[in-house]
Enzyme design. Structure first.
Site, PDB file in Angstrom:
ATOM      1  N   ASN A  11       0.630  -1.092  -0.052  1.00 16.01           N
ATOM      2  CA  ASN A  11      -0.176  -0.337  -0.228  1.00 16.01           C
ATOM      3  C   ASN A  11       0.870   1.078   0.079  1.00 16.01           C
ATOM      4  O   ASN A  11       1.384   1.534   0.999  1.00 16.01           O
ATOM      5  CB  ASN A  11      -0.601  -0.115   1.094  1.00 16.01           C
ATOM      6  CG  ASN A  11      -1.415   1.188   1.330  1.00 16.01           C
ATOM      7  OD1 ASN A  11      -1.834   2.169   0.653  1.00 16.01           O
ATOM      8  ND2 ASN A  11      -2.165   1.252   2.545  1.00 16.01           N
ATOM      9  N   TRP A  12       1.065   1.762  -1.632  1.00 19.78           N
ATOM     10  CA  TRP A  12       2.048   3.092  -1.082  1.00 19.78           C
ATOM     11  C   TRP A  12       1.041   4.357  -0.475  1.00 19.78           C
ATOM     12  O   TRP A  12       1.796   5.554  -0.891  1.00 19.78           O
ATOM     13  CB  TRP A  12       1.944   2.752  -2.284  1.00 19.78           C
ATOM     14  CG  TRP A  12       3.252   2.086  -2.970  1.00 19.78           C
ATOM     15  CD1 TRP A  12       3.795   0.728  -2.530  1.00 19.78           C
ATOM     16  CD2 TRP A  12       3.651   2.321  -4.460  1.00 19.78           C
ATOM     17  NE1 TRP A  12       4.122   0.680  -3.457  1.00 19.78           N
ATOM     18  CE2 TRP A  12       4.384   1.269  -4.910  1.00 19.78           C
ATOM     19  CE3 TRP A  12       3.421   3.340  -5.901  1.00 19.78           C
ATOM     20  CZ2 TRP A  12       5.209   0.919  -6.075  1.00 19.78           C
ATOM     21  CZ3 TRP A  12       4.280   2.564  -7.400  1.00 19.78           C
ATOM     22  CH2 TRP A  12       5.069   1.832  -7.245  1.00 19.78           C
ATOM     23  N   LYS A  13       0.494   4.367  -0.642  1.00 17.08           N
ATOM     24  CA  LYS A  13      -0.690   4.931   0.195  1.00 17.08           C
ATOM     25  C   LYS A  13      -0.577   6.973  -0.232  1.00 17.08           C
ATOM     26  O   LYS A  13      -0.584   6.406  -2.275  1.00 17.08           O
ATOM     27  CB  LYS A  13      -0.284   6.029   1.697  1.00 17.08           C
ATOM     28  CG  LYS A  13      -0.497   4.255   2.482  1.00 17.08           C
ATOM     29  CD  LYS A  13      -0.295   4.518   3.995  1.00 17.08           C
ATOM     30  CE  LYS A  13      -0.997   3.149   5.206  1.00 17.08           C
ATOM     31  NZ  LYS A  13      -0.480   3.809   6.313  1.00 17.08           N
ATOM     32  N   HIS A  98     -10.367   0.793   4.585  1.00 19.34           N
ATOM     33  CA  HIS A  98      -8.598   1.518   5.149  1.00 19.34           C
ATOM     34  C   HIS A  98      -8.828   2.080   6.294  1.00 19.34           C
ATOM     35  O   HIS A  98      -9.612   3.293   5.907  1.00 19.34           O
ATOM     36  CB  HIS A  98      -7.774   1.582   3.940  1.00 19.34           C
ATOM     37  CG  HIS A  98      -6.524   1.754   5.227  1.00 19.34           C
ATOM     38  ND1 HIS A  98      -5.876   2.746   5.644  1.00 19.34           N
ATOM     39  CD2 HIS A  98      -5.197   1.160   4.981  1.00 19.34           C
ATOM     40  CE1 HIS A  98      -4.510   2.477   5.795  1.00 19.34           C
ATOM     41  NE2 HIS A  98      -4.550   1.254   5.391  1.00 19.34           N
ATOM     42  N   GLU A 168      -6.207  -4.954  10.565  1.00 22.09           N
ATOM     43  CA  GLU A 168      -5.064  -3.833  10.582  1.00 22.09           C
ATOM     44  C   GLU A 168      -5.247  -3.614  12.300  1.00 22.09           C
ATOM     45  O   GLU A 168      -6.002  -2.053  11.562  1.00 22.09           O
ATOM     46  CB  GLU A 168      -5.408  -2.908   9.813  1.00 22.09           C
ATOM     47  CG  GLU A 168      -4.551  -3.017   8.270  1.00 22.09           C
ATOM     48  CD  GLU A 168      -3.875  -2.866   6.974  1.00 22.09           C
ATOM     49  OE1 GLU A 168      -2.497  -2.088   6.275  1.00 22.09           O
ATOM     50  OE2 GLU A 168      -4.440  -1.173   6.794  1.00 22.09           O
ATOM     51  N   GLY A 174       1.954   2.270  10.720  1.00 22.98           N
ATOM     52  CA  GLY A 174       3.196   3.286  11.406  1.00 22.98           C
ATOM     53  C   GLY A 174       3.842   3.717  12.245  1.00 22.98           C
ATOM     54  O   GLY A 174       4.688   4.583  12.224  1.00 22.98           O
ATOM     55  N   SER A 216       2.810  -2.412  10.588  1.00 28.59           N
ATOM     56  CA  SER A 216       4.173  -1.787  11.319  1.00 28.59           C
ATOM     57  C   SER A 216       5.158  -2.866  10.713  1.00 28.59           C
ATOM     58  O   SER A 216       5.273  -4.485  11.559  1.00 28.59           O
ATOM     59  CB  SER A 216       4.679  -1.306  12.403  1.00 28.59           C
ATOM     60  OG  SER A 216       3.578  -0.512  12.450  1.00 28.59           O
ATOM     61  N   GLY A 237       2.490  -0.351   4.336  1.00 28.07           N
ATOM     62  CA  GLY A 237       2.869   0.956   4.418  1.00 28.07           C
ATOM     63  C   GLY A 237       4.127   0.697   3.920  1.00 28.07           C
ATOM     64  O   GLY A 237       4.908   0.591   3.034  1.00 28.07           O
TER      65      GLY A 237
HETATM   66  P1  PGA Z   1       1.858   0.037   8.041  1.00 24.96           P
HETATM   67  O1  PGA Z   1       1.184   0.929   7.474  1.00 24.96           O
HETATM   68  O2  PGA Z   1       3.036  -0.372   7.554  1.00 24.96           O
HETATM   69  O3  PGA Z   1       2.931   1.596   7.331  1.00 24.96           O
HETATM   70  O4  PGA Z   1       2.334   0.510   9.429  1.00 24.96           O
HETATM   71  C1  PGA Z   1      -0.370  -0.380   6.659  1.00 24.96           C
HETATM   72  C2  PGA Z   1      -1.103  -0.094   6.671  1.00 24.96           C
HETATM   73  O5  PGA Z   1      -1.140   2.073   6.699  1.00 24.96           O
HETATM   74  O6  PGA Z   1      -1.882  -0.242   5.371  1.00 24.96           O
END
Ligand code: PGA
Length: 257
Positions: A11-13, A98, A168, A174, A216, A237
């Protein structure tokens, strides 16, 4: 849905900052999957890059996914992103529900309609669920079952067998890898989620819904979520944009027994 391979979803956001960098990341991802045997990768770039990257889609082991979609079909809906258009330009997966969209007001009912819209055109929705915080009385379990039951009540039953869940916990997103969820706790949550869906289906023992874990995940903890945590894939992410460690992560997942 039975997954024959581990499913890793990047997930590149809203990264990276330029289409040139997006192409670079994409090319690196394509190189990384070429040697994988038991793992598939879904890359979910920001929407403006999706069409660009889809032009060079290789046939196997790597897919493109969108980070969002609208419940509406095409029509007079300014700003909407219909599932049919995502599919037409080459997207095969889409993240739905999400927590970063829930935070902006997306409801469980909206999520249910989006899931239905994705299924109707043949996109694979990855239905994201997760509690914001934990409490010692276990109220977070009702939060989770509420998210699942309300959203699923909007989709025709026949689509249940195509469902993929991404669990999640919001408190684990994060953070540093050591602050991710404990894999033993994940195992319990995966059982709870599978049971909730099974109860929703009226006890259909043939139904298998894969549960992915997100929050994470990095090269050092990825395998533990799949082995001890019994997740069937990962939603990643920040860690998916760190080229060297992401390549390590993919190869360690792929070499699992
Ligand atoms: P993260 O994000 O791996 O940076 O914790 C995961 C997500 O929000 O899908």
């Amino acid at each position: 849905m039975i997954l024959n391979k581990k499913l890793i979803v990047a997930n590149w956001k809203n990264h990276p900052n330029s289409s040139t960098d997006a192409v670079k990341f994409w090319n690196t991802a394509k190189r990384s999957v070429s040697s994988l045997k038991k793992t598939e990768l879904v890359v979910c770039p920001p929407m403006p890059y999706l069409a660009l990257l889809a032009r060079t889609l290789p046939p196997k082991k790597i897919f493109l996914g969108a980070q969002t979609l609208s419940a509406e079909e095409s029509g007079s809906w300014t700003g909407a992103i219909p599932a049919s258009m995502i599919f037409e330009i080459g997207g095969r997966y889409v993240l739905v529900g999400h927590s970063e969209e829930r935070r902006l007001g997306l409801t469980d009912q909206d999520i249910g309609k989006r899931l239905a819209a994705a299924f109707r055109v043949g996109l694979h929705p990855i239905f994201c669920v997760g509690e914001s915080a934990r409490d010692s009385e276990g109220a977070f379990l009702s939060v989770l079952s509420g998210q699942i039951n309300v959203a699923l009540s909007s989709i025709p039953r026949k689509f249940l067998s195509d469902l993929i869940i991404a669990y999640e916990p919001v408190w684990a997103i994060g953070k540093a890898e050591r602050e991710a969820m404990n894999p033993r706790d994940l195992h319990e949550m995966a059982i709870f989620i599978r049971k909730t869906i099974n109860d929703f289906s009226g006890g259909n023992s043939n139904l298998h819904v894969p549960v992915l874990y997100g929050g994470s995940v990095g090269a050092h903890n990825a395998v533990s979520f799949l082995s001890e945590g019994t997740a069937e894939g990962l939603l990643i992410g920040r860690g998916s944009l760190e080229a060297t460690s992401f390549r390590e992560l993919l190869s360690s997942v792929d070499s699992m027994k």
